[in-house]
Design an enzyme around this catalytic site. Sequence first.
Site, mmCIF file in Angstrom:
data_model
loop_
_atom_site.group_PDB
_atom_site.id
_atom_site.type_symbol
_atom_site.label_atom_id
_atom_site.label_comp_id
_atom_site.label_asym_id
_atom_site.label_seq_id
_atom_site.Cartn_x
_atom_site.Cartn_y
_atom_site.Cartn_z
ATOM 1 N N GLU A 114 -16.511 9.995 -76.626
ATOM 2 C CA GLU A 114 -15.092 9.756 -76.352
ATOM 3 C C GLU A 114 -14.993 9.372 -74.889
ATOM 4 O OE1 GLU A 114 -12.950 9.606 -78.572
ATOM 5 O OE2 GLU A 114 -13.569 10.908 -80.219
ATOM 6 N N CYS B 158 -7.098 10.449 -70.575
ATOM 7 C CA CYS B 158 -7.667 9.147 -70.955
ATOM 8 C C CYS B 158 -6.709 8.354 -71.835
ATOM 9 C CB CYS B 158 -9.016 9.336 -71.630
ATOM 10 S SG CYS B 158 -8.955 10.486 -72.982
#
Length: 483
Positions: A248, A282
């Site tokens: 990720e 993010c």
Amino acid sequence: MSYRNYIGGHWVESDDGATLVVRDPADDAVVGEVPRCGASETRRAIEAAAASLPGLQATDPASRAERVSVLSRLMDERRVELAALLTREQGKPLAESAGEIDYARSYLDTAVLEFRRMRRERSLDPEETGKDVFVEAAPVGVVGVITPWNFPLAMLTKKLGPAGCLGCPMVVKPAEDTPLTTLLLAELAEQAGFPPGAFNVVTGSPEAIGAELMSDPRVRLVSFTGSTETGRLLVRAADRTLTRLLLELGGHAPFILTESASMEAALDGLVGAKFRNGGQTCVCPNRILVPESLHDRFVDGLAARLDRLVVGRGDRPGVDLGPLVNDAAIAAVEAQVRDAVEKGARVVRGGGRLAFPGLADRFFAPTLLDGCTSEMDCFRIETFGPVCPVRTYRSLEEAIVIANELPAGLAAYVWTGDREEGVAVARRLECGIVGINDPAPVTAFTPFGGVKQSGWGHEGGAAVLGEYAPPKTYSVGRFADDP
Ligand code: ADP
């Protein structure tokens, strides 16, 4: 306070006694000290994990899932303590820390739910094939877990939930800035009945620990949340062992305002999504695209909202934004603003550090940059801070091209008054998660993952178990005593 690592069910120091100091990013006060471990301690943790695997696999699946549920309950019982520690090591406002505990628990609960509903077997029609064929999700084995500092608990439970239910032992390496909540979680995992070796935590040198996790063939999956740069390092490090990677990585989310959007709702949504964790997520909107016709109203409205944000240490009531996590983080934000200004952006609000007597120099003012372009770093490189770079577009077509022009593709946002238009634009955005008039599109109940260079694989929702239990096919032919 001195913390120890948790290896094979024992609380241990580093082999040479070396430690790493964890400081409160708000005032540099020492919050704790953790062992500075490396290759040898990691190897022992892998050994302990591998040794616990047969026992975990022999355990009744329902009791493994029950342990994960108990851990979720213990996190709830210790919510105040966990949140306070999270704010001290990470800096985020207390309310956000408490929110992270709930969010982290929701990953454990989702894993348990999906595990209970997992289909263990799918038989093909033996009449047709002449064989008995069935497929089972087979637990991958020992999992290396590397977590970031922005959501130290939620990014951990995302991985711990599936691994715990499936009986995959874990070797966890938290980020240097935020290892303390992970070590507290290890204590709770011990209380929840995770057997020795099932959950190990090693703190210290990222390079040494990472290299050991990547080179030991007993580690069958490394699940990583962090920067794209480190993701690339892990991919390179996997070339010999071909260790599976769940990655990720970074994003740089576009936020597209369309002509038909309700301005007030869009601005509220943007501010909510942008300033969570001080912009250190993010999925936060980092490239704001506004139609020329709405530009002036939008910039005025955004500036007014920025004026209302309260910056301060995270444990003070009413604070919206805490300090940035470390010196490198604030230097990177500062450099992006400087680069934008040099290339012609206008600072409408903020633009630099805020000084508070007695506190560290890590508070950045909520910043509004206008007149941004693709040449500026803030439109090319992931921003991890409270900066809103605004840019105008002439047609929606142009906005979509700009939104898709980066190698990253994690989250995106569209704000519109027209549902069909929202969905049509969203379909064309190259990303894994898109919020249409929704500032919070990420939940534990839906898959989380990116496209392009934002990573490999998914976590959460129906995808929560997948990477930890790839399908295994059993094809059973005839036996002598078959009729
Ligand atoms: P950031 O730059 O946002 O801190 P990183 O990717 O450096 O993001 O950090 C995410 C996690 O990756 C942290 O736990 C960090 O310690 C770890 N990490 C950093 N470098 C390495 C490496 N070479 N090998 C393994 N893990 C690493």
